[in-house]
Design an enzyme around this catalytic site. Structure first.
Site, PDB file in Angstrom:
ATOM      1  N   ASP A 177      17.519  48.616  38.293  1.00  0.00           N
ATOM      2  CA  ASP A 177      17.623  47.524  39.393  1.00  0.00           C
ATOM      3  C   ASP A 177      17.617  46.440  38.178  1.00  0.00           C
ATOM      4  O   ASP A 177      17.574  45.911  36.921  1.00  0.00           O
ATOM      5  CB  ASP A 177      15.349  47.569  38.818  1.00  0.00           C
ATOM      6  CG  ASP A 177      14.869  46.582  39.617  1.00  0.00           C
ATOM      7  OD1 ASP A 177      15.684  46.131  40.873  1.00  0.00           O
ATOM      8  OD2 ASP A 177      14.053  45.845  39.677  1.00  0.00           O
ATOM      9  N   LYS A 223      16.475  53.617  47.301  1.00  0.00           N
ATOM     10  CA  LYS A 223      17.462  53.770  45.796  1.00  0.00           C
ATOM     11  C   LYS A 223      18.012  54.943  45.381  1.00  0.00           C
ATOM     12  O   LYS A 223      18.450  55.076  45.676  1.00  0.00           O
ATOM     13  CB  LYS A 223      17.226  52.172  44.902  1.00  0.00           C
ATOM     14  CG  LYS A 223      17.101  52.274  45.274  1.00  0.00           C
ATOM     15  CD  LYS A 223      16.488  50.278  44.371  1.00  0.00           C
ATOM     16  CE  LYS A 223      16.037  48.450  44.465  1.00  0.00           C
ATOM     17  NZ  LYS A 223      16.233  47.611  43.606  1.00  0.00           N
ATOM     18  N   ASP A 248      16.036  42.402  39.785  1.00  0.00           N
ATOM     19  CA  ASP A 248      14.966  40.868  39.591  1.00  0.00           C
ATOM     20  C   ASP A 248      13.807  42.498  39.001  1.00  0.00           C
ATOM     21  O   ASP A 248      13.607  42.649  39.316  1.00  0.00           O
ATOM     22  CB  ASP A 248      14.761  40.918  41.164  1.00  0.00           C
ATOM     23  CG  ASP A 248      16.203  40.359  41.694  1.00  0.00           C
ATOM     24  OD1 ASP A 248      15.945  38.695  40.770  1.00  0.00           O
ATOM     25  OD2 ASP A 248      16.895  40.100  42.344  1.00  0.00           O
ATOM     26  N   ASP A 263      11.108  47.995  38.192  1.00  0.00           N
ATOM     27  CA  ASP A 263       9.170  47.903  38.141  1.00  0.00           C
ATOM     28  C   ASP A 263       8.556  47.145  39.485  1.00  0.00           C
ATOM     29  O   ASP A 263       7.914  47.410  39.359  1.00  0.00           O
ATOM     30  CB  ASP A 263       9.741  46.472  37.730  1.00  0.00           C
ATOM     31  CG  ASP A 263      10.453  45.204  38.924  1.00  0.00           C
ATOM     32  OD1 ASP A 263      11.626  45.419  39.372  1.00  0.00           O
ATOM     33  OD2 ASP A 263       9.360  44.361  38.763  1.00  0.00           O
ATOM     34  N   ASN A 316      10.157  49.019  45.543  1.00  0.00           N
ATOM     35  CA  ASN A 316      12.004  49.422  46.094  1.00  0.00           C
ATOM     36  C   ASN A 316      12.633  50.421  44.919  1.00  0.00           C
ATOM     37  O   ASN A 316      13.778  50.570  45.203  1.00  0.00           O
ATOM     38  CB  ASN A 316      12.491  48.506  46.560  1.00  0.00           C
ATOM     39  CG  ASN A 316      12.701  47.555  45.269  1.00  0.00           C
ATOM     40  OD1 ASN A 316      11.758  47.283  44.625  1.00  0.00           O
ATOM     41  ND2 ASN A 316      13.594  46.520  45.826  1.00  0.00           N
ATOM     42  N   THR A 323      19.665  47.671  43.318  1.00  0.00           N
ATOM     43  CA  THR A 323      20.003  46.318  43.679  1.00  0.00           C
ATOM     44  C   THR A 323      18.905  46.242  44.939  1.00  0.00           C
ATOM     45  O   THR A 323      19.679  46.637  46.397  1.00  0.00           O
ATOM     46  CB  THR A 323      20.341  45.681  43.281  1.00  0.00           C
ATOM     47  OG1 THR A 323      19.626  44.308  43.582  1.00  0.00           O
ATOM     48  CG2 THR A 323      21.843  45.654  43.563  1.00  0.00           C
ATOM     49  N   GLY A 324      18.466  45.162  45.331  1.00  0.00           N
ATOM     50  CA  GLY A 324      17.450  44.603  47.063  1.00  0.00           C
ATOM     51  C   GLY A 324      18.812  44.250  47.585  1.00  0.00           C
ATOM     52  O   GLY A 324      18.496  43.267  48.339  1.00  0.00           O
TER      53      GLY A 324
END
Length: 291
Positions: free
Chosen positions: A9, A207, A11, A230, A233, A43-44
């Site tokens: 991930d 994900k 962020d 973290d 998502n 990642t988002g």
């Protein structure tokens, strides 16, 4: 267990609280690549919003983006798997939320599309100068944004929307938007990558699903994958990977599902985890009893 791929991930994980990737983290990634491990940002963000410091690292070829709605081959600049929000559902979502004083970003075709009114009238959306500055990067401004979505038949990017992102929310508005969406839809996956945003995907996009599609293409078993994250998502990729690692700053749900917990993102937690994997010393990564 030999790890052949590490899904990371961004962020709250690779990036610190200021959105910066440290030299220690970059060095750990490069060392993993040197030892033959695939490093995959998960990642988002869409591909256009992934920071260049990560994309330019030699050896990073694939990225799982928009919460798994698009898996990208960076070298060939093509989507190798996609899971879009269809136009009918998109219109229903927009009709439901467009009258809230919120920023609505559509992630599609490697870009973030947003109504030009957001930049012309930031006070209407309670945006400060720093937030406007953050949005100025790789956003395409659209006049009459909502009308365009209603008349979307001949607009290609509206047919390939990966994710709807709603950033910069205060707690009250966030609760109202979430309630409206949950009352109206059961075909959506609604998550967050931080306390002040909502991320909307089609229900089958996450994900974990994107990761599974990628490893099947690469001939890697999920048991040979480590995933580090973290927030909510990241849940599916933590659950499906052979080794799930939560950041020290992760939400409790992630920590409870992970195999190990590293230190937080401002203390190079992702780098520490990667180094332990390379040293076959993953047992020592745990900083808390997560059982």
């Amino acid at each position: 267990m030999k790890i052949k791929l590490i899904a990371l991930d961004l962020d709250g994980t690779l990036l610190d609280s200021n959105g910066i990737i440290s030299n220690k983290t970059c060095d750990a990634i490069k060392e993993a690549i040197k030892k033959g491990i695939e490093i995959v940002p998960a990642t988002g963000r869409n591909i256009g919003l992934i920071c260049e410091e990560i994309k330019v690292i030699d050896g990073i070829r694939y990225a799982i983006t928009s919460n798994g709605a698009a898996v990208i081959d960076l070298r060939e600049e093509r989507v190798i798997f996609s899971n879009f929000i269809n136009s009918d559902i998109l219109k229903r979502i927009i009709d439901l939320i467009k009258n809230y004083p919120i920023v609505i970003e559509l992630y599609a075709d490697g870009h973030a599309y947003v109504d030009k009114d957001v930049f012309d009238n930031p006070e209407k959306y309670n945006l400060n100068e720093n937030q406007i500055h953050l949005m100025s990067y790789n956003h395409i401004l659209i006049d009459n944004f909502f009308d365009l979505i209603d008349e979307s038949k001949d607009i290609n990017w509206i047919k390939c929307v990966e994710k709807i992102n709603i950033p910069f929310l205060n707690e009250d508005i966030k609760k109202k938007v979430l309630k409206s969406l949950s009352n109206e839809f059961d075909e959506l996956k609604i998550t967050s990558s931080g306390k002040d945003n909502i991320e909307i995907n089609i229900s089958s996009a996450n994900k974990g699903n994107g990761l599974e599609k990628l490893v099947n293409i690469l001939g890697i078993r999920l048991e040979e994958v480590a995933a580090i994250g973290d927030n909510n998502n990241d849940i599916e990729m933590i659950e499906r990977s052979g080794l799930g690692i939560a950041m020290g700053n992760a939400i409790d749900e992630i920590k409870n599902k992970a195999d190990y917990v590293t230190v937080d993102n401002d203390k190079n937690g992702a780098a520490e985890a990667i180094i332990k994997i390379l040293d076959n010393d993953i047992e020592s990564i745990s900083i808390s009893n997560i059982n």
